[in-house]
Scaffold this motif. Sequence first.
Motif, mmCIF file in Angstrom:
data_model
loop_
_atom_site.group_PDB
_atom_site.id
_atom_site.type_symbol
_atom_site.label_atom_id
_atom_site.label_comp_id
_atom_site.label_asym_id
_atom_site.label_seq_id
_atom_site.Cartn_x
_atom_site.Cartn_y
_atom_site.Cartn_z
ATOM 1 N N ALA A 138 9.589 8.916 -12.004
ATOM 2 C CA ALA A 138 10.418 9.818 -11.195
ATOM 3 C C ALA A 138 10.456 9.359 -9.741
ATOM 4 C CB ALA A 138 9.872 11.244 -11.280
ATOM 5 N N ILE A 139 9.315 8.922 -9.230
ATOM 6 C CA ILE A 139 9.241 8.481 -7.837
ATOM 7 C C ILE A 139 10.110 7.253 -7.597
ATOM 8 C CG2 ILE A 139 7.692 7.430 -6.125
ATOM 9 C CD1 ILE A 139 5.528 9.350 -7.124
ATOM 10 N N ILE A 140 10.109 6.314 -8.551
ATOM 11 C CA ILE A 140 10.865 5.076 -8.341
ATOM 12 C C ILE A 140 12.303 5.181 -8.813
ATOM 13 C CG2 ILE A 140 8.741 3.731 -8.624
ATOM 14 C CD1 ILE A 140 10.026 2.710 -11.305
ATOM 15 N N SER A 141 12.707 6.356 -9.308
ATOM 16 C CA SER A 141 14.068 6.495 -9.849
ATOM 17 C C SER A 141 15.134 6.210 -8.803
ATOM 18 C CB SER A 141 14.273 7.904 -10.426
ATOM 19 O OG SER A 141 14.107 8.900 -9.431
ATOM 20 N N TYR A 142 14.828 6.449 -7.529
ATOM 21 C CA TYR A 142 15.794 6.171 -6.469
ATOM 22 C C TYR A 142 15.890 4.675 -6.177
ATOM 23 C CZ TYR A 142 16.624 11.026 -5.149
ATOM 24 O OH TYR A 142 17.018 12.340 -5.152
ATOM 25 N N LYS A 143 14.900 3.902 -6.651
ATOM 26 C CA LYS A 143 14.865 2.475 -6.348
ATOM 27 C C LYS A 143 15.173 1.596 -7.544
ATOM 28 C CE LYS A 143 13.436 3.300 -2.152
ATOM 29 N NZ LYS A 143 12.261 2.730 -1.509
ATOM 30 N N ALA A 144 15.310 2.194 -8.728
ATOM 31 C CA ALA A 144 15.426 1.389 -9.944
ATOM 32 C C ALA A 144 16.839 0.902 -10.229
ATOM 33 C CB ALA A 144 14.905 2.192 -11.146
ATOM 34 N N PHE A 145 17.852 1.752 -10.015
ATOM 35 C CA PHE A 145 19.211 1.396 -10.389
ATOM 36 C C PHE A 145 20.200 1.785 -9.294
ATOM 37 C CE2 PHE A 145 16.979 2.457 -14.368
ATOM 38 C CZ PHE A 145 17.036 1.210 -14.982
ATOM 39 N N PRO A 146 21.293 1.032 -9.157
ATOM 40 C CA PRO A 146 22.319 1.356 -8.156
ATOM 41 C C PRO A 146 23.266 2.446 -8.651
ATOM 42 C CG PRO A 146 22.936 -0.648 -9.298
ATOM 43 C CD PRO A 146 21.576 -0.249 -9.843
ATOM 44 N N LEU A 147 22.728 3.645 -8.834
ATOM 45 C CA LEU A 147 23.521 4.760 -9.324
ATOM 46 C C LEU A 147 23.943 5.665 -8.171
ATOM 47 C CD1 LEU A 147 21.236 5.691 -12.359
ATOM 48 C CD2 LEU A 147 23.319 4.295 -12.408
ATOM 49 N N LYS A 148 24.838 6.606 -8.478
ATOM 50 C CA LYS A 148 25.235 7.573 -7.469
ATOM 51 C C LYS A 148 24.038 8.441 -7.093
ATOM 52 C CE LYS A 148 30.160 8.016 -8.562
ATOM 53 N NZ LYS A 148 31.266 8.948 -8.938
ATOM 54 N N LYS A 149 24.020 8.890 -5.849
ATOM 55 C CA LYS A 149 22.891 9.669 -5.350
ATOM 56 C C LYS A 149 22.642 10.920 -6.183
ATOM 57 C CE LYS A 149 22.146 9.697 -1.021
ATOM 58 N NZ LYS A 149 20.818 9.029 -1.076
ATOM 59 N N GLU A 150 23.715 11.617 -6.594
ATOM 60 C CA GLU A 150 23.540 12.832 -7.375
ATOM 61 C C GLU A 150 22.933 12.535 -8.735
ATOM 62 O OE1 GLU A 150 23.785 15.915 -6.350
ATOM 63 O OE2 GLU A 150 24.229 15.059 -4.381
ATOM 64 N N VAL A 151 23.272 11.390 -9.318
ATOM 65 C CA VAL A 151 22.689 10.996 -10.603
ATOM 66 C C VAL A 151 21.206 10.688 -10.423
ATOM 67 C CG1 VAL A 151 22.741 9.305 -12.472
ATOM 68 C CG2 VAL A 151 24.882 10.108 -11.465
#
Length: 242
Positions: free
Chosen positions: A78-91
């Motif tokens: 969960a912590i690295i979810s913002y760093k793992a993939f180039p997805l939209k911020k809301e996703v």
Amino acid sequence: MERDTRKQKREKKMGLGVPALPLTLGVHVLGVVAIILVLVWTINFRGGLAWDSPNKALIFNIHPVLIIIGLIVHGGEAIISYKAFPLKKEVKKLIHLVLHAIALILGIIGIYTAFKYHNESGIANLYSLHSWLGIGVIVLYGIQWIYGFVIFFFPGGTPDIRRYSLPWHALFGLFVFVLAVGTASLGFLEKLTFLENSGLAKYGSEALLVNFTAIITILFGAFVVLTALADAPAAVDDYEAI
């Protein structure tokens, strides 16, 4: 454009200057290894898992499995979810929220099984440092999740509140995660000490497996922290407001 530039500079300051993607791969691999090792230990060496059983040790075995899968692995992912993939911020936000919710639920059940084992075995509760820290971790984790849900998801705080809360939310989240990893490692030590005092060979295969599982758990935590500090890949909506 000026607003975009300010946000871009802020995001660069938050990173280490190294890409997060290679580190996320390390997190995924170590997480899978940690889960496999704790399952091998509890099933192959400790006899398996059971919610109700005359052998109360099988009830306890659920505890380390759910803590590793929940608070540690799902919490780290969960912590690295913002760093793992180039997805939209809301996703990314939704993935982050759901993974933490799973981690929290599994963590609560995991802690409950430790109490269930103690109560059915006539063992006192909350007598060790590991248990004290465990209660502290689950309470802080719950507070952190509720705050994140209310401020960043629903109903959502004002833009100013979200902006000023974000770095503290991220810092506190890392603190709770590191505390969870430390508490889990302390739990491995405590359980192994009990087993060795009951006759388990100190240099036997099970003792080595438990120690190695603890080391993998610590390495997983280290990779999560490094990933959280690294630079995220360019998102689909890089400059969308927080």
